[in-house]
Design a protein around this motif. Structure first.
Motif, short mmCIF file in Angstrom:
data_model
loop_
_atom_site.label_atom_id
_atom_site.label_comp_id
_atom_site.label_asym_id
_atom_site.label_seq_id
_atom_site.Cartn_x
_atom_site.Cartn_y
_atom_site.Cartn_z
N LYS A 107 56.05 -42.19 8.20
CA LYS A 107 55.68 -40.77 8.26
C LYS A 107 54.32 -40.51 7.58
CE LYS A 107 60.47 -39.11 8.55
NZ LYS A 107 61.47 -38.16 8.00
N PRO A 108 53.75 -39.30 7.78
CA PRO A 108 52.40 -39.04 7.26
C PRO A 108 52.23 -39.27 5.75
CG PRO A 108 53.04 -37.31 8.79
CD PRO A 108 54.26 -38.18 8.60
N ASP A 109 53.26 -39.03 4.95
CA ASP A 109 53.11 -39.23 3.50
C ASP A 109 52.89 -40.70 3.17
OD1 ASP A 109 55.81 -39.59 4.37
OD2 ASP A 109 56.55 -39.47 2.32
N ALA A 110 53.63 -41.59 3.84
CA ALA A 110 53.50 -43.02 3.55
C ALA A 110 52.23 -43.60 4.15
CB ALA A 110 54.74 -43.77 4.05
N VAL A 111 51.80 -43.09 5.32
CA VAL A 111 50.52 -43.52 5.88
C VAL A 111 49.40 -43.13 4.91
CG1 VAL A 111 48.88 -43.20 7.79
CG2 VAL A 111 51.32 -43.47 8.28
N ALA A 112 49.47 -41.89 4.39
CA ALA A 112 48.43 -41.42 3.45
C ALA A 112 48.42 -42.26 2.17
CB ALA A 112 48.65 -39.95 3.13
N LYS A 113 49.58 -42.76 1.77
CA LYS A 113 49.67 -43.59 0.55
C LYS A 113 49.19 -45.01 0.77
CE LYS A 113 53.46 -41.84 -2.24
NZ LYS A 113 54.89 -42.00 -2.50
N ASN A 114 48.89 -45.35 2.04
CA ASN A 114 48.36 -46.68 2.36
C ASN A 114 49.37 -47.80 2.10
OD1 ASN A 114 46.21 -48.05 3.46
ND2 ASN A 114 45.21 -48.47 1.51
N VAL A 115 50.63 -47.56 2.49
CA VAL A 115 51.67 -48.57 2.26
C VAL A 115 52.29 -49.08 3.57
CG1 VAL A 115 52.19 -47.88 -0.11
CG2 VAL A 115 53.39 -46.74 1.78
N ILE A 116 51.54 -48.98 4.68
CA ILE A 116 52.07 -49.49 5.95
C ILE A 116 52.39 -50.98 5.82
CG2 ILE A 116 51.50 -50.00 8.37
CD1 ILE A 116 49.77 -47.45 8.37
N GLY A 117 51.48 -51.72 5.25
CA GLY A 117 51.67 -53.17 5.13
C GLY A 117 52.87 -53.52 4.26
N GLU A 118 53.04 -52.80 3.17
CA GLU A 118 54.20 -53.07 2.29
C GLU A 118 55.50 -52.79 3.01
OE1 GLU A 118 54.30 -52.22 -1.80
OE2 GLU A 118 52.20 -51.64 -1.86
N ILE A 119 55.52 -51.74 3.82
CA ILE A 119 56.74 -51.41 4.56
C ILE A 119 56.98 -52.45 5.67
CG2 ILE A 119 57.81 -49.67 6.05
CD1 ILE A 119 56.45 -47.53 4.25
N TYR A 120 55.91 -52.84 6.36
CA TYR A 120 56.05 -53.88 7.40
C TYR A 120 56.61 -55.18 6.79
CZ TYR A 120 53.85 -51.76 11.54
OH TYR A 120 53.59 -51.01 12.65
N SER A 121 56.15 -55.48 5.59
CA SER A 121 56.60 -56.70 4.93
C SER A 121 58.11 -56.67 4.68
CB SER A 121 55.80 -56.82 3.64
OG SER A 121 56.34 -57.76 2.83
N ARG A 122 58.63 -55.49 4.37
CA ARG A 122 60.09 -55.37 4.16
C ARG A 122 60.84 -55.61 5.47
NH1 ARG A 122 61.12 -51.18 -0.72
NH2 ARG A 122 59.31 -51.83 -1.93
N PHE A 123 60.29 -55.08 6.57
CA PHE A 123 60.95 -55.31 7.87
C PHE A 123 60.99 -56.82 8.15
CE2 PHE A 123 58.94 -51.05 9.41
CZ PHE A 123 59.97 -50.32 8.84
N GLU A 124 59.86 -57.47 7.95
CA GLU A 124 59.76 -58.90 8.29
C GLU A 124 60.65 -59.74 7.39
OE1 GLU A 124 55.27 -58.73 10.18
OE2 GLU A 124 55.53 -59.55 8.17
N LYS A 125 60.68 -59.41 6.11
CA LYS A 125 61.53 -60.19 5.18
C LYS A 125 63.01 -60.03 5.52
CE LYS A 125 58.40 -60.53 1.31
NZ LYS A 125 57.70 -59.59 0.44
N ALA A 126 63.36 -58.90 6.14
CA ALA A 126 64.76 -58.67 6.54
C ALA A 126 65.06 -59.28 7.91
CB ALA A 126 65.04 -57.18 6.56
N GLY A 127 64.08 -59.95 8.51
CA GLY A 127 64.32 -60.62 9.78
C GLY A 127 64.10 -59.73 11.00
N LEU A 128 63.47 -58.57 10.79
CA LEU A 128 63.18 -57.67 11.92
C LEU A 128 61.77 -57.96 12.44
CD1 LEU A 128 64.70 -54.37 10.49
CD2 LEU A 128 65.68 -55.89 12.22
N ARG A 129 61.65 -58.03 13.76
CA ARG A 129 60.35 -58.28 14.39
C ARG A 129 59.77 -56.97 14.90
NH1 ARG A 129 58.81 -63.24 15.80
NH2 ARG A 129 60.21 -64.77 14.92
N ILE A 130 58.46 -56.82 14.75
CA ILE A 130 57.78 -55.65 15.31
C ILE A 130 57.39 -56.04 16.74
CG2 ILE A 130 55.73 -54.17 15.12
CD1 ILE A 130 56.09 -55.02 11.95
N VAL A 131 57.99 -55.38 17.73
CA VAL A 131 57.74 -55.77 19.13
C VAL A 131 56.86 -54.75 19.86
CG1 VAL A 131 59.82 -57.21 19.25
CG2 VAL A 131 59.94 -54.81 19.99
N ALA A 132 56.53 -53.64 19.18
CA ALA A 132 55.57 -52.67 19.71
C ALA A 132 55.16 -51.80 18.53
CB ALA A 132 56.19 -51.80 20.80
N ALA A 133 53.92 -51.32 18.54
CA ALA A 133 53.47 -50.46 17.44
C ALA A 133 52.29 -49.61 17.92
CB ALA A 133 53.04 -51.29 16.24
#
Ligand code: IDP
Length: 143
Positions: free
Chosen positions: A11-37
């Protein structure tokens, strides 16, 4: 266990905080693949349409104005039990009640500005993915 897809929005608050990469890292560590973005700035019409099920709720107007206040990062996550796995990573809607170590506990400040959206069922995931992506835009491993 079933391979599922789910829709995630940073959401806009987290994009503004510049934490997209940190959140993506949590998805990946949990075994979730980003298949579209896709990063977009939602229009009023898109935000109202996406959250149509909440139209009668008292917070609907605030929710739409928050979701249109800045760009959002939208992704489709794929993996075993992706819907519930993503919900577990997100934590409770109200960050004050979210378990330690969840995305909302770590990055959100309030129930209105709570960092991420995630589909709450396989059925809503199908609808929400189709709201933003066509089938041929999904780079799924299962295709
Ligand atoms: P969820 O995002 O955890 O699935 P929902 O109940 O589906 O939660 O609500 C959608 C979004 O609406 C929430 O993420 C939050 O941003 C907002 N929201 C929900 N309840 C409230 C409230 O009581 N006050 C303000 N905003 C709310």
């Amino acid at each position: 266990m079933a391979t599922e897809r789910t829709l995630s929005i940073i959401k806009p608050d987290a994009v503004a905080k510049n934490v997209i990469g940190e959140i993506y890292s949590r998805f990946e560590k949990a075994g979730l693949r980003i298949v579209a973005a896709r990063m977009i700035h939602l229009s009023q019409e898109q935000a109202e349409g996406f959250y149509a099920e909440h139209k009668e709720r008292p917070f609907f107007g605030d929710l739409v104005s928050f979701m249109t206040s800045g760009p959002v990062m939208i992704q489709v996550l794929e993996g075993e039990d992706a819907v519930i796995k993503n919900r577990d990573l997100m934590g409770a809607t109200n960050p004050a009640q979210a378990d330690a170590g969840t995305i909302r506990a770590d990055f959100a400040q309030s129930i209105d500005e709570n960092a991420v959206h995630g589909s709450d069922s396989v059925e809503s995931a199908a609808r929400e993915v189709a709201f933003f992506f066509t089938e041929d835009q999904l780079c799924s491993r299962t295709r």
